[in-house]
Design a protein around this motif. Sequence first.
Motif, short mmCIF file in Angstrom:
data_model
loop_
_atom_site.label_atom_id
_atom_site.label_comp_id
_atom_site.label_asym_id
_atom_site.label_seq_id
_atom_site.Cartn_x
_atom_site.Cartn_y
_atom_site.Cartn_z
N CYS A 96 12.95 -2.46 -0.83
CA CYS A 96 13.61 -2.47 -1.75
C CYS A 96 14.02 -1.42 -2.52
O CYS A 96 13.02 -0.42 -1.93
CB CYS A 96 11.80 -3.27 -2.86
N HIS A 98 13.64 -0.25 -5.22
CA HIS A 98 12.66 0.93 -5.88
C HIS A 98 11.82 1.59 -5.64
O HIS A 98 12.10 2.97 -5.44
CB HIS A 98 12.51 -0.02 -7.15
N ARG A 99 11.26 0.96 -4.51
CA ARG A 99 10.23 1.40 -4.54
C ARG A 99 9.74 1.93 -3.07
O ARG A 99 8.25 1.98 -2.22
CB ARG A 99 8.82 2.34 -5.49
N GLY A 100 10.57 0.29 -1.95
CA GLY A 100 9.76 0.58 -0.81
C GLY A 100 9.62 -0.82 -0.83
O GLY A 100 9.06 -0.80 1.06
N SER A 101 9.01 -1.15 -1.30
CA SER A 101 8.17 -2.32 -0.88
C SER A 101 8.88 -3.63 0.49
O SER A 101 10.69 -4.38 0.13
CB SER A 101 7.95 -3.41 -1.98
N CYS A 116 11.04 -8.95 -5.33
CA CYS A 116 9.73 -7.96 -4.64
C CYS A 116 9.24 -8.28 -5.18
O CYS A 116 8.74 -8.58 -6.39
CB CYS A 116 11.03 -6.49 -4.85
N TYR A 118 6.36 -6.97 -5.60
CA TYR A 118 5.61 -5.60 -5.98
C TYR A 118 5.76 -5.11 -7.88
O TYR A 118 5.37 -5.34 -8.79
CB TYR A 118 6.04 -4.05 -5.60
N HIS A 119 7.61 -5.08 -8.45
CA HIS A 119 7.65 -5.17 -9.93
C HIS A 119 8.45 -5.96 -9.99
O HIS A 119 8.80 -6.01 -10.79
CB HIS A 119 7.84 -3.49 -10.00
N GLY A 120 8.87 -7.20 -9.04
CA GLY A 120 9.96 -7.77 -9.22
C GLY A 120 11.19 -8.20 -9.61
O GLY A 120 12.45 -8.21 -9.55
N TRP A 121 11.39 -6.53 -8.64
CA TRP A 121 13.26 -6.16 -9.04
C TRP A 121 13.73 -7.16 -7.80
O TRP A 121 13.34 -7.90 -6.95
CB TRP A 121 13.88 -5.09 -7.79
S1 FES Z 1 9.20 -1.95 -5.15
FE1 FES Z 1 10.04 -3.56 -5.39
S2 FES Z 1 10.25 -3.66 -7.42
FE2 FES Z 1 9.57 -2.12 -7.36
#
Ligand code: FES
Length: 380
Positions: A96, A98-101, A116, A118-121
């Motif tokens: 992802c 955003h922060r790599g999940s 994603c 983690y935060h739903g991107w």
């Molecule tokens: S790491 Fe994917 S939405 Fe934050």
Amino acid sequence: MDHATQVELTRELFGHIDAKTTCLLDDLTPNPISAFASVERLKREQEILFRNHGLVMGMSCQLPEPGSYMTDDYSGVSILIVRADDGQARAFINVCSHRGSKVVDGCGRGQRAFSCPYHGWTYDLGGKLVGIPDRDSFAGLDVAAHGLRELPVVEKYGLIWVRPSPGAPVDVDIQLGGLAPELASYSLDKYHHFDTRVLKHKMNWKVAIDTFLEPYHFAVLHANTVGPIFFPNLCLFRPFGNNLREVLPRRSIQQLRDQPEADWDLISHTAIVYILFPNTVLVMGPDHAEVWRVFPCNDRVDECVMSLEFYIPEPATTDSAQGHWERSLDLTIRTVIEEDFPIGEGIQAGMKSGALDALVYGRNEPALAHFQRSVTAALK
Ligand code: FES
Ligand SMILES: [Fe+2]
């Protein structure tokens, strides 16, 4: 394989059977133990072969329609492969922006987007970032530049290749070294995925592949299982660049002597093993196809992980078909797990002993010699 080639190879096999010979190289091939035991060498293999080479990910049937996807982490890069709305296969690094999940696990169908955990991107099937919860907090973000990172992917001859590093397209035809027409002749795009099994063993990834590459061991190691089905110590070998074809005749091939050449069907009386360089073993049997994809594991010289994908010509729609293919798959797995791979693990353990400086491949092990030479040459 076209019929003329089948006839030519069958005649060649009859010649060897009559003369009690096999396909021979001119010389012995030594291979230093460091090829299997050097950490430095493994790093080069990972960099050159497993990051910068097109790798087979599976067959087209695993992505049957737009919205189908699968993931693959074995190369060391988490890869997401998707059938997009236009029907094309697309591949992305499964990370992802955003922060790599990791965005998605496993495989599935009917997906319209990937969200994603983690935060739903959210990303569409083309990897485009299409959803950001609390978007105001990301005002100023270059959304177009925050899609999933695309990887080169090629779908041809019923197979899907991905290179785990971004950049120029993969030229599969060059990579196949002339094998493409033969691969195309099997119509692998019509096969159906039956099942996948994952095996982990304590041996170098190349030791695992070696077990497929000579029938010299059939009469000894497989004396009480599959050995008697085949002619031991008899194979045909042909290189295609770094790839290769090895033909292993079943004893039943003798039946063809009583039939007109026009009816000769080599495939029904052999196992045909292909190495699709660097790490895929494609086995074409009389009634099914196996794809063995072998990777180093845990960054260790002495561990590997294999994904065996078992493909069949018609979907298994009845209980009896399901049972038939499960038994066939179990037999395939049992032979290698109970016989080949314990030997491979013993070989790997023996490499630590200091007993040997090199392994030696006989003139009767041409496929093995070619595979090991090709890997070594690719690292130069
Ligand atoms: S790491 Fe994917 S939405 Fe934050
Ligand atoms: Fe074997």
